[in-house]
Design an enzyme around this catalytic site. Structure first.
Site, mmCIF file in Angstrom:
data_model
loop_
_atom_site.group_PDB
_atom_site.id
_atom_site.type_symbol
_atom_site.label_atom_id
_atom_site.label_comp_id
_atom_site.label_asym_id
_atom_site.label_seq_id
_atom_site.Cartn_x
_atom_site.Cartn_y
_atom_site.Cartn_z
ATOM 1 N N SER A 1 20.278 27.842 19.881
ATOM 2 C CA SER A 1 21.013 26.678 19.377
ATOM 3 C C SER A 1 21.516 26.975 17.969
ATOM 4 C CB SER A 1 20.112 25.452 19.343
ATOM 5 O OG SER A 1 20.747 24.446 18.583
ATOM 6 N N MET B 1 15.772 16.426 27.208
ATOM 7 C CA MET B 1 15.395 16.559 25.797
ATOM 8 C C MET B 1 13.870 16.489 25.677
ATOM 9 S SD MET B 1 18.158 16.930 24.002
ATOM 10 C CE MET B 1 17.199 17.056 22.489
ATOM 11 N N MET C 1 25.960 14.766 21.419
ATOM 12 C CA MET C 1 25.082 13.640 21.062
ATOM 13 C C MET C 1 25.967 12.616 20.350
ATOM 14 S SD MET C 1 21.814 15.928 19.978
ATOM 15 C CE MET C 1 22.826 17.389 19.891
HETATM 16 C C1 DX5 Z 1 18.213 18.524 18.823
HETATM 17 C C2 DX5 Z 1 19.170 19.529 19.457
HETATM 18 C C3 DX5 Z 1 18.512 20.800 19.786
HETATM 19 C C4 DX5 Z 1 17.972 21.544 18.587
HETATM 20 C C5 DX5 Z 1 16.786 22.323 19.030
HETATM 21 O O1 DX5 Z 1 18.845 17.313 18.665
HETATM 22 O O2 DX5 Z 1 19.728 19.012 20.649
HETATM 23 O O3 DX5 Z 1 19.392 21.663 20.519
HETATM 24 O O4 DX5 Z 1 18.898 22.401 17.985
HETATM 25 O O5 DX5 Z 1 16.166 22.874 17.920
HETATM 26 P P1 DX5 Z 1 14.683 23.460 17.985
HETATM 27 O O6 DX5 Z 1 14.694 24.532 19.032
HETATM 28 O O7 DX5 Z 1 14.469 23.948 16.605
HETATM 29 O O8 DX5 Z 1 13.792 22.307 18.375
HETATM 30 ZN ZN ZN Z 2 20.889 20.471 21.942
#
Ligand code: DX5
Ligand code: ZN
Length: 221
Positions: A8, A138, A69
């Site tokens: 990400s 999520m 989002m």
């Molecule tokens: C959170 C995002 C994730 C985030 C994950 O709102 O959708 O994609 O970047 O980050 P880590 O892997 O650090 O939890």
């Molecule tokens: Zn994400």
């Protein structure tokens, strides 16, 4: 199911974005995950279509997964598709006609995905399974990288896997070497990892390690 690993970009060094995109591609990861936040659906802002276009420019062959989002994703599907998104993920909690928007994503020739927040039950996505190519579960409250994995979401992954045995199921939030195994055992086959992967000096070794650990875990009875 094919196991996929997606860094990400939210966790990258924004001072060197082009290099960070190249580092993710060179790691052997399967695709780049790009988190788009509107400070309304989630309490944070990230980046917009220009960063998706940058990713296409510096790593044209590196698949681009765009996670919207946004409260009103319908307003932004075309700008992100034009910028080079190849999968667009919209949230089941968003304010839009989900049937219409999933169909519009596919009509642009892209993969369509539906995402759900930790407190949303698995059943909420069941009406859309026939209209999407993947489901994003999520495992943190969306908005920030670096949060802790919410293990209570694991049964939800299993419930969706049971209902959709051949569908890609993605897990996003708090993924590291331990939680990746838990998510894969529950039925996820696409693993997003931000802080864990971008925090590594050797991202390629970490991607290979995650892949091997999950493959081994799935082989065990
Ligand atoms: C959170 C995002 C994730 C985030 C994950 O709102 O959708 O994609 O970047 O980050 P880590 O892997 O650090 O939890
Ligand atoms: Zn994400």
């Amino acid at each position: 199911m094919v196991l996929q690993i997606l860094p990400s970009l939210l966790a990258a060094d924004f001072g060197s974005l082009a290099d960070e995109i190249r580092r993710a591609e060179a790691s052997g990861a399967d695709a780049l995950h790009l988190d788009i936040m509107d400070a309304h659906f989630v309490p944070n802002l990230s980046f917009g279509p220009d960063v998706v276009a940058l990713s296409r420019r510096v790593a044209p062959g590196f698949f681009r997964h765009v996670h919207l989002m946004l409260t009103r994703p319908a307003l932004y599907l075309d700008p992100f598709a034009d910028a080079g998104a190849q999968t667009i993920q919209i949230h089941v909690e968003a304010d839009c006609d989900l049937h219409a928007e999933l169909s519009r994503i596919r009509s642009r020739g892209l993969r369509a995905a539906i995402a759900l927040n930790p407190e949303t039950p698995a059943e909420a996505v069941f009406p859309y399974l026939g209209e999407c190519d993947e489901v994003l579960v999520m495992t943190v409250h969306p908005g920030y990288g670096g949060q802790s994995f919410i293990a209570d979401c694991l049964p939800k992954i299993s419930a969706i896997r049971k209902r959709a045995p051949a569908k890609d199921i993605m897990v996003d939030g708090g993924i590291n070497a331990d939680t990746a195994i838990q998510a894969a055992r529950a039925g996820a086959n696409q693993l997003v990892a931000g802080s864990y992967l971008f925090g590594q000096a050797d991202m390629a070794a970490a991607v290979a390690g995650l892949r091997q650990a999950c493959t081994d875990a799935l082989r065990q009875p």
